[in-house]
Design an enzyme around this catalytic site. Structure first.
Site, mmCIF file in Angstrom:
data_model
loop_
_atom_site.group_PDB
_atom_site.id
_atom_site.type_symbol
_atom_site.label_atom_id
_atom_site.label_comp_id
_atom_site.label_asym_id
_atom_site.label_seq_id
_atom_site.Cartn_x
_atom_site.Cartn_y
_atom_site.Cartn_z
ATOM 1 N N ASP A 50 8.001 38.442 33.877
ATOM 2 C CA ASP A 50 9.120 37.545 34.250
ATOM 3 C C ASP A 50 8.208 36.123 34.505
ATOM 4 O O ASP A 50 7.246 36.241 35.455
ATOM 5 C CB ASP A 50 9.842 37.787 35.438
ATOM 6 C CG ASP A 50 11.255 38.472 35.046
ATOM 7 O OD1 ASP A 50 11.274 39.184 33.838
ATOM 8 O OD2 ASP A 50 12.298 38.420 35.629
ATOM 9 N N ARG A 86 20.734 27.818 24.261
ATOM 10 C CA ARG A 86 21.628 29.240 24.787
ATOM 11 C C ARG A 86 20.571 29.688 25.809
ATOM 12 O O ARG A 86 19.451 30.110 25.506
ATOM 13 C CB ARG A 86 21.790 30.154 23.687
ATOM 14 C CG ARG A 86 22.280 31.425 24.508
ATOM 15 C CD ARG A 86 21.827 32.753 23.484
ATOM 16 N NE ARG A 86 22.355 33.925 24.119
ATOM 17 C CZ ARG A 86 21.260 34.850 24.450
ATOM 18 N NH1 ARG A 86 20.366 34.527 24.656
ATOM 19 N NH2 ARG A 86 22.075 36.059 24.781
ATOM 20 N N GLN A 113 7.545 42.282 28.709
ATOM 21 C CA GLN A 113 8.184 41.048 28.964
ATOM 22 C C GLN A 113 8.045 40.633 30.239
ATOM 23 O O GLN A 113 8.871 40.695 30.972
ATOM 24 C CB GLN A 113 9.859 40.963 28.542
ATOM 25 C CG GLN A 113 9.967 41.119 27.082
ATOM 26 C CD GLN A 113 11.349 41.600 26.567
ATOM 27 O OE1 GLN A 113 12.097 42.250 27.344
ATOM 28 N NE2 GLN A 113 12.053 40.767 25.623
ATOM 29 N N GLU A 165 23.764 32.733 29.193
ATOM 30 C CA GLU A 165 24.148 34.039 29.265
ATOM 31 C C GLU A 165 24.157 34.678 30.743
ATOM 32 O O GLU A 165 23.031 34.689 31.202
ATOM 33 C CB GLU A 165 23.328 34.991 28.416
ATOM 34 C CG GLU A 165 23.507 36.456 28.310
ATOM 35 C CD GLU A 165 22.540 37.255 27.789
ATOM 36 O OE1 GLU A 165 22.622 38.201 27.362
ATOM 37 O OE2 GLU A 165 21.323 36.821 28.032
ATOM 38 N N LEU A 177 16.721 34.618 35.135
ATOM 39 C CA LEU A 177 15.886 33.378 35.095
ATOM 40 C C LEU A 177 15.642 32.736 36.419
ATOM 41 O O LEU A 177 14.758 32.016 36.862
ATOM 42 C CB LEU A 177 16.715 32.333 33.879
ATOM 43 C CG LEU A 177 16.094 30.760 33.846
ATOM 44 C CD1 LEU A 177 14.601 30.978 33.472
ATOM 45 C CD2 LEU A 177 16.799 30.053 33.122
ATOM 46 N N ASP A 235 19.131 32.376 28.034
ATOM 47 C CA ASP A 235 19.099 33.555 27.991
ATOM 48 C C ASP A 235 18.978 34.002 29.344
ATOM 49 O O ASP A 235 18.373 33.665 30.376
ATOM 50 C CB ASP A 235 17.789 34.116 27.107
ATOM 51 C CG ASP A 235 17.754 35.566 27.014
ATOM 52 O OD1 ASP A 235 18.731 36.186 26.534
ATOM 53 O OD2 ASP A 235 16.616 36.225 27.229
ATOM 54 N N ASN A 294 13.306 33.476 31.059
ATOM 55 C CA ASN A 294 12.973 34.348 32.361
ATOM 56 C C ASN A 294 11.633 34.935 31.937
ATOM 57 O O ASN A 294 11.051 35.404 32.866
ATOM 58 C CB ASN A 294 14.311 35.375 32.103
ATOM 59 C CG ASN A 294 14.056 36.396 33.139
ATOM 60 O OD1 ASN A 294 14.114 36.301 34.444
ATOM 61 N ND2 ASN A 294 13.689 37.400 32.687
ATOM 62 N N HIS A 295 11.288 35.184 30.750
ATOM 63 C CA HIS A 295 10.059 36.046 30.662
ATOM 64 C C HIS A 295 9.203 35.345 29.219
ATOM 65 O O HIS A 295 9.785 35.087 28.507
ATOM 66 C CB HIS A 295 10.364 37.420 30.395
ATOM 67 C CG HIS A 295 11.249 37.644 29.620
ATOM 68 N ND1 HIS A 295 12.850 37.971 29.669
ATOM 69 C CD2 HIS A 295 11.385 37.788 27.955
ATOM 70 C CE1 HIS A 295 13.630 37.916 28.729
ATOM 71 N NE2 HIS A 295 12.836 37.859 27.721
ATOM 72 N N ASP A 340 23.589 42.297 20.606
ATOM 73 C CA ASP A 340 23.450 43.235 21.771
ATOM 74 C C ASP A 340 24.486 44.581 21.549
ATOM 75 O O ASP A 340 25.494 44.287 20.861
ATOM 76 C CB ASP A 340 23.345 42.708 23.067
ATOM 77 C CG ASP A 340 22.227 41.755 23.257
ATOM 78 O OD1 ASP A 340 21.038 42.095 22.690
ATOM 79 O OD2 ASP A 340 22.374 41.046 23.811
HETATM 80 C C1 GLC Z 1 19.427 38.761 26.275
HETATM 81 C C2 GLC Z 1 19.377 39.126 24.857
HETATM 82 C C3 GLC Z 1 18.806 40.400 24.675
HETATM 83 C C4 GLC Z 1 17.508 40.573 25.228
HETATM 84 C C5 GLC Z 1 17.462 40.214 26.356
HETATM 85 C C6 GLC Z 1 16.151 39.925 27.113
HETATM 86 O O1 GLC Z 1 20.075 39.625 26.940
HETATM 87 O O2 GLC Z 1 20.710 39.010 24.380
HETATM 88 O O3 GLC Z 1 18.862 40.561 23.166
HETATM 89 O O4 GLC Z 1 16.876 41.704 24.669
HETATM 90 O O5 GLC Z 1 18.178 38.928 26.908
HETATM 91 O O6 GLC Z 1 15.459 38.597 26.597
#
Ligand code: GLC
Length: 553
Positions: free
Chosen positions: A176, A204, A174, A248, A211, A206, A108-109, A314
């Site tokens: 995007d 996984r 971070q 996620e 994203l 993220d 995503n970033h 988290d």
């Molecule tokens: C997800 C991760 C988290 C992180 C975030 C940004 O939610 O579980 O720990 O800070 O993505 O990448």
């Protein structure tokens, strides 16, 4: 015998996933930071426990301002954790133990220190400019949609060199990536291809909803975001037929299916709705919230699967509970302000959230392994590890693994002030009392209970593969459910209340059916059949197989 193709190909349907951060798991070279060498040395522990798949949190080069979720190079290992050579050695040895490896894919970033972002901000003509999302003028309501309220103020930050605002769903360091840029999507595939070639079984994914969003990209407001997930899926299956993506996506129940598509997008999705209701149910000592959450889950395509979890790295996100419900969970699991985070969650580990009550912890694990889906264990929770609330934000639940009663809990031989994070010391959760060596010797430890549950889960493919339903029980404290698969059935009962009870099941089977008990929290007298009243201790659990031919394997 389980010899047919689907069962072997869809390996993730009854896997046991173990999530860990290389940095805090085991230090093999004594510099105070966990590394691939240390992890490789501990593979025997993981295989012995019964885990079948490891999920590695980000281990790539990073300034490490968000636990590695801020990456500066997708094609390498952070030098603190080892080298690519160490990774390959690890991946090879994991295979030798029969362990699959899934790695975090954080697309995503990037970090703001990533060379792509640096090139993009410095030169408007750079080919990397379009890799990020820019706005010349400040977009309206930039404070809306921040992911870390209280810490993060905006999702658009002014960059002096770029003379523009850049978009960032998470922290301002971070930025995007712009998924609508074809070169970005190509690069994403190249990254996936790279790690597949080094032996991983999947990713996984993220922050999946972010994203794929193209918010702020002019001309793309109406894009179908899920096209990207299909593209990733297709690429993955062309390269490695049985590789998977575990996404996620903490979204509403009505949006969950979008992530599976017709089985042509993500294979696994974290079951956030059940996670939140599970804690509410535990706090209330009542099955109803969990029953409701289970009943609301949409049916999945054949290749789809829920990933069940208790805790992760988290805060536990309780954002989908009502204010009153969240207050109930706070009161029981994280009553102090310092235990809460981002106005929505609790930054504590499983065991302290359940007041260190070993019966309740075992009950939670029995739910984890028997609820429909693939269980994910967060490292250290199998011991009942605690948290360190003196650490900022989510780092409270990211302390080093407690291996033994030796210095630094056996995590590292480095001087204490060199450790990546302090090992929990003193009190009931300190490494002196709570560590793998002791827990393995204590037959009544959480670790040994978890190990037995894993063994039983592995012998019950019905749980990962089957068609499941809740069963009506005549006690509000009891959750009963049943999973059927290929003429075999598992029936599980959990008492979420603290007092013993005797429960009768109304619709466990069409007619009274003989059962064989597989595992429980204690020693109970056998029950004859599904119509028989079932005794459960406070926080008790019992798993049964309905008698049939019996499983040959
Ligand atoms: C997800 C991760 C988290 C992180 C975030 C940004 O939610 O579980 O720990 O800070 O993505 O990448």
């Amino acid at each position: 015998m389980r010899t047919d193709r689907t069962v072997r190909d869809l390996w993730y349907k009854d896997a046991i996933v173990y999530g860990l951060d290389v940095e805090t798991f085991a230090d093999g070279d004594g510099d105070g930071v966990g590394d691939f060498k240390g992890l490789t040395e501990r593979l025997g522990y993981l295989a012995g426990l019964g885990v079948s798949c490891l999920w590695l949190m980000p281990f790539y080069p990073t300034p490490n301002r968000d636990n590695g979720y801020d990456i500066t190079d997708y094609y390498d290992v952070d030098p603190r954790l080892g080298t690519l050579g160490d990774f390959v050695q690890f991946s090879h040895e994991a295979k030798g133990y029969g362990l699959r490896v899934v790695v975090d894919l954080v697309l995503n970033h990037t970090s703001d220190e990533h060379p792509w972002f640096q090139a993009a901000r410095k030169d408007p003509k750079s080919p990397y400019r379009d890799w990020y999302v820019w706005a010349k003028k400040k977009p309206p309501h930039p404070e809306k949609g921040v992911v870390f309220p209280g810490v993060q103020k905006t999702i658009w930050t002014w960059d002096r060199a770029a003379r523009a605002y850049y978009y960032h769903r998470f922290y301002d360091f971070q930025p995007d990536l712009n998924v609508t840029t074809p070169a970005v999507r190509e690069e994403m595939q190249r990254i996936m291809g790279f790690w597949l070639q080094l032996g991983v079984s999947g990713f996984r994914v993220d922050a999946a909803p972010f994203l794929i969003e193209s918010y702020g990209v002019p001309g793309h407001e109406k894009d179908d975001p899920f096209v990207h997930l299909k593209e990733m899926h297709d690429f993955l299956s062309w390269r490695e037929g049985d590789a998977v993506m575990l996404a996620e996506a903490n979204v509403g129940t009505d949006k969950l299916l979008d992530y599976f598509g017709d089985g042509d997008r993500m294979q696994l999705l974290y079951n956030f709705p059940v996670n939140q209701q599970l804690f509410l149910a535990l706090v209330r000592g009542e099955a109803a919230p969990l029953v409701k959450a289970l009943k609301e889950l949409p049916p999945l395509p054949e290749a789809g699967q829920w990933a069940t979890f208790l805790r992760n790295a988290d805060e536990i996100d309780l954002g989908r509970l009502s204010d009153e419900e969240r207050a109930e969970v706070y009161a029981a699991c994280g009553p102090e302000k310092s235990m809460q985070l981002y106005d929505r969650g609790v930054r504590r580990r499983l065991a302290p959230m359940l007041n260190g009550d070993s019966r309740k912890i075992a009950l939670a694990f029995s739910l984890l392994f028997s609820l429909p889906g693939t269980p994910i264990v967060y490292y250290g929770d199998e011991l009942g590890m605690g948290d360190d609330l003196s650490l900022p934000e989510r780092n409270s639940v990211r302390t080093p693994m407690q291996w033994s009663g030796e210095v630094n809990g056996g995590f590292s031989t480095a001087p204490r002030d060199k450790l990546v994070r302090p090992v929990i010391s003193g009190g009931p959760y300190g490494y002196e009392n709570l560590n793998v060596v002791w827990a393995q010797r204590d037959l009544d430890s959480t670790l040994n209970k978890v190990e037995r549950l894993m063994r039983t889960y592995k012998q019950c493919p019905e749980l990962g593969w089957g068609k499941w339903r809740t069963v009506e029980a005549d006690s509000p404290a009891v959750l009963a459910h049943r999973s059927d698969w290929r003429n075999e059935s598992i029936l599980v009962v959990h008492n979420l209340g603290q007092s013993p009870c005797t429960v009768t099941l109304k619709d466990a089977a069409e007619e009274p059916t003989r059962v064989v008990e597989l595992i429980s929290d204690g020693a109970y007298q056998d029950i004859l059949d599904t119509a028989h009243p079932i005794l459960l201790e406070g926080y008790g659990y019992r798993w049964f197989r309905l008698a049939g031919k019996g499983r040959p394997d």
